[in-house]
Each structure stands twice: as structure tokens, then as C-alpha cells.
Write an enzyme that holds these catalytic residues in place. Sequence first.
Site, PDB file in Angstrom:
ATOM      1  N   HIS A 218       0.826  -1.208  -0.149  1.00 37.47           N
ATOM      2  CA  HIS A 218       0.131  -0.025  -0.238  1.00 37.47           C
ATOM      3  C   HIS A 218       0.711   1.191   0.195  1.00 37.47           C
ATOM      4  O   HIS A 218       0.295   2.202  -0.044  1.00 37.47           O
ATOM      5  CB  HIS A 218      -0.956  -0.061   1.258  1.00 37.47           C
ATOM      6  N   LYS A 220       3.231   4.469  -1.353  1.00 34.51           N
ATOM      7  CA  LYS A 220       3.411   5.295  -2.188  1.00 34.51           C
ATOM      8  C   LYS A 220       4.730   6.129  -1.981  1.00 34.51           C
ATOM      9  O   LYS A 220       4.829   6.922  -1.163  1.00 34.51           O
ATOM     10  CB  LYS A 220       2.353   6.250  -2.320  1.00 34.51           C
ATOM     11  N   ASP A 225      16.892  10.654  -7.321  1.00 33.97           N
ATOM     12  CA  ASP A 225      18.650  11.101  -7.260  1.00 33.97           C
ATOM     13  C   ASP A 225      19.165  10.846  -5.844  1.00 33.97           C
ATOM     14  O   ASP A 225      20.060  11.038  -5.523  1.00 33.97           O
ATOM     15  CB  ASP A 225      18.784  12.280  -7.706  1.00 33.97           C
ATOM     16  N   HIS A 394      -9.182  11.618   1.835  1.00 34.55           N
ATOM     17  CA  HIS A 394      -8.537  10.256   1.673  1.00 34.55           C
ATOM     18  C   HIS A 394      -7.160  10.583   2.437  1.00 34.55           C
ATOM     19  O   HIS A 394      -6.158   9.639   2.623  1.00 34.55           O
ATOM     20  CB  HIS A 394      -8.042  10.116   0.393  1.00 34.55           C
ATOM     21  N   LYS A 396      -4.231  10.834   5.559  1.00 25.82           N
ATOM     22  CA  LYS A 396      -4.193   9.940   6.667  1.00 25.82           C
ATOM     23  C   LYS A 396      -3.019  10.619   7.444  1.00 25.82           C
ATOM     24  O   LYS A 396      -1.802  10.483   7.310  1.00 25.82           O
ATOM     25  CB  LYS A 396      -3.434   8.475   6.165  1.00 25.82           C
ATOM     26  N   ASP A 401      -1.055  16.528  20.268  1.00 25.87           N
ATOM     27  CA  ASP A 401      -0.721  17.743  20.940  1.00 25.87           C
ATOM     28  C   ASP A 401       0.263  18.564  20.035  1.00 25.87           C
ATOM     29  O   ASP A 401      -0.041  18.563  18.977  1.00 25.87           O
ATOM     30  CB  ASP A 401       0.238  17.332  22.589  1.00 25.87           C
TER      31      ASP A 401
END
Length: 476
Positions: A218, A220, A225, A394, A396, A401
Site C-alpha cells: 500500500h 506510495k 537522485d 483520503h 491519513k 498535542d
Amino acid sequence: MMWLTLALGLFIFQIATILLLEFRNPAKAVAWLSVLFVLPIIGFIMYYFLAKKYTRRKQMRRKERRVIAEIRRALWHKARKAGPGDAVRRCDIYGEHRLLGLLNNIPGSPIMACNSVEIYSDGESTYEAILAAMEQARSFIHVEYYIVRDDEIGKKFQQLMMRKAAEGVPVRLLYDGVGSYKLSGRYVKELKRAGVEVYGFLPPLIAFFDKRLNYRNHRKIVVVDGTVGFLGGINIGDEYLGADPALGYWRDTHIRLGGDSVYYLQHTFATDWVFASGKTLLDPMYLPEHECMGEETVQLIASGPDAPWYAVQEVFFGAMTAARSRIYITTPYFIPDPSIAMALKTAAVSGVDVRIILPGVPDARIIHWASMSYVHELMQAGVRFYQYQKGFVHAKTLIIDRLLATVGTANMDMRSFFSNFEIMAVLYDRDTIARLERDFMTDMRNSKEILLSEFERRSKYERAKELAARLLAPLF
């Protein structure tokens, strides 16, 4: 009469097998037993192919352990070895010895100073930044996504990767076999003909017969470089630009990293690459020398079913139990395991301001029903829930605090905790945490709060759907 006895014996055998294999996870056992009662035999076949505990062949494990050890040795020589105190001394987390002890003891995930962080809050700005960085590549481009689509933005990525490969820049693409199951063969063939190395992570057919279909990559990740890296919630697809009419505007969070943290992003890509392709990435060019690129403190945490413990879940739980004033969560899917649910309830009852933003328009109804099944009990404890109204959320993110914030690929659900390969950045600098908090407050203004009095008046039909989805929630 004999066939009834045989059928009953077979059914009892199936029940006993599930109970025996899942005795450490009662919620998962109940979920699979529910499937078995609805779909006798078929449910057990599904269990056999989907629920096998993740393991690797011994030969592969030995090879990967050797390669990973070599990569880590190279990292150790390249990354600045600031002590834990040096990296976090100017951050509020410095005074939280117990939480800091947990974070410092996550294997292979050191807290690093000397980084730069840039935050993006939508697909358009994210793609613009990633494509611009790839355009400037001179040494290599490494791209890893759960979903890659053969649509307008997918073609932009394809054409750029092909053009950079033609310029002599090594380009590698790794996509998840199930997440990208719609990706056309022509798209992949064109990339390969242009000199781009392309591999699928656990393609569906192989994963099915290897009984690992349930374990998905899952992550991404983009590394350019060895000095610039990207991670977050955005895959490659036009829906992330708001092109899906059912979902509308797509609200997400992605980040650009510079500095030593990119070494560890490259390390994660390299370990996934050797698993999918069998090829190692040990050349020193993949870990280039660089100057200090900023003053931010960052920790990258990779988690997956192949790890000895569930790092993402542990960090979420530890951070929540350390909260004193606020816990702000944004997640498209909310299916907490019992420990996370208890941490949130305990925090709210203790007076911590706990707020959670969920989609107002869900993209998966059964997961939405399962999420709603947790809302009632948590609201009774004082947790406040909001449903995003501007489009589809979408992102996440977790904010604790002024101690830390997280951005990554992991949802607040059991699939991300226990089954998926995920990666997230833990961010410690006050300015970065404040920026994410401002984004959260903006999202909250674009949301509608779920009121307990109104929620309790929902129909019996809605409650029944939530109950059924809740039973199956550990499988999502």
C-alpha cells in the site's frame, strides 16, 4: 443419513481449524466463522487462500536478510549519526521520555535531524511537485505505488519516465498487483520498451496460489537522485484530481522530503524491489552524499506483515496514550483494533480533545458501515466525529498535542496495521505540526459533526448493516 453425518463432520472440522489457527485473534476468528456460516465450504476455501499468516520462503528470507543488512550498513556510513537527544532536543517530544523511548526503539527507524519537509494538500500540487522533481533527475528515479492507472495523469507519468529513460537515467517502477489490477498490459509494455524497469508486487495469480493475496503493498514512494523523496496518500490516477464524479474534490495529504530521511525512503524501496524483482540496488549512487537540507526532525517508519512487530499500530497506540490535550485524526477508513479503540476512549474520558474526520461521501459502502459501527461507542466516551462535505477526504494524518504528527499511507484500520505494507513519516517540528493542524481545522470547517442524539435515531436497517459489517471488519 450418512451424507448428513459427513457434512456435519466436515463443517465441524472447518470451524475447529479456524478456531485453532486464529485463537490469538478472536475478532478475526469471529469474522471468518461468520463467513463460513453464510458460505459453507466456499468460506473455508476463501480462508485457506486469504487468511494464511504471511511467511516467506526460507531461501528468499536468507537472500533478503543479506541484502537488507548490506543496505543498512551503507546507510549507517552515509546518514548523520546524531544521537536521539541531538535530533529532538528542540522539539516538544524531548520531554516525553516514555514515548521517545518507544520511538527510539523501533528497529531500523532512527530519528533524523537535518531534513526539509514540504506538505501538499491535494492531488494537483502533489503531482506538480513530483513531476517537476522527476524532470530534474540526473542519477535515477524510483517510483512505487499501490495504484497506477492508465489515464490522463498516468500517461503523464508514463511519458516522463520513458523520456528520462531515453536520456540515460535509470528508471524503476514498482506497482501493487491487486491495487493496479486495471493497469493495461500495453502501458507496462511501452514502459519496458523504452527502457524502464517495471515489476508488479505479488501479482494476483501468483499471490492467490501462494496464499498471499490478502497482503498488499500500500506504499506510495518516489525517490529522485537519492536526495528528494515523496510519500503520502496519493496514488497515480485521475480521481486524485477530482475526476470521479461520484466523489468530487479529492482532499489528501502528501509530503516532500529532503535530507537523510530520503536514505531510508530509498531503503524501503530497495527492500521491496529485491522482493518483487530479485534484483539488488547496492550501488553507492543510490545513497549519494549531500549537504544538510534543512533543520527538521523526521522519522520514517515502514510496517508490514513480514516485520516482527506492527510498528505503525505501536506508534499510534503509544502516541495516543501519551496525549494530554489533543488527538486529531483524519482517515478515510476507520476500523480500529481493540487497543486503538480503548486508547481513544480512555483519552477522551480523561479530558483529551479527540476529534476524527471521516468521509461524508464514502468510496466503499461496507467499509463505511463498519466504520460507523465504532462511532457510537466512541462518541459515548466523548470522541467527536466529523464527516467531510467538500468532496472525498483520503488524507491519513494523526496529530498528538504539539509532540508529533504523522503523514503516510496507513489508514486507521486493521488492514493497515496487520496486513498491508505501509510507510509513514513521523514529524516532530512545531511549525510542521502547526501547518497540519491548520489543515485539520480547515477540513473540520468543511465537515459536519455527527451528533450523538441524531446518530442514536438512525434506523434499525442502518444498525443491522453496521452490525453485519462490524462482524467482518477484521477482514477489511
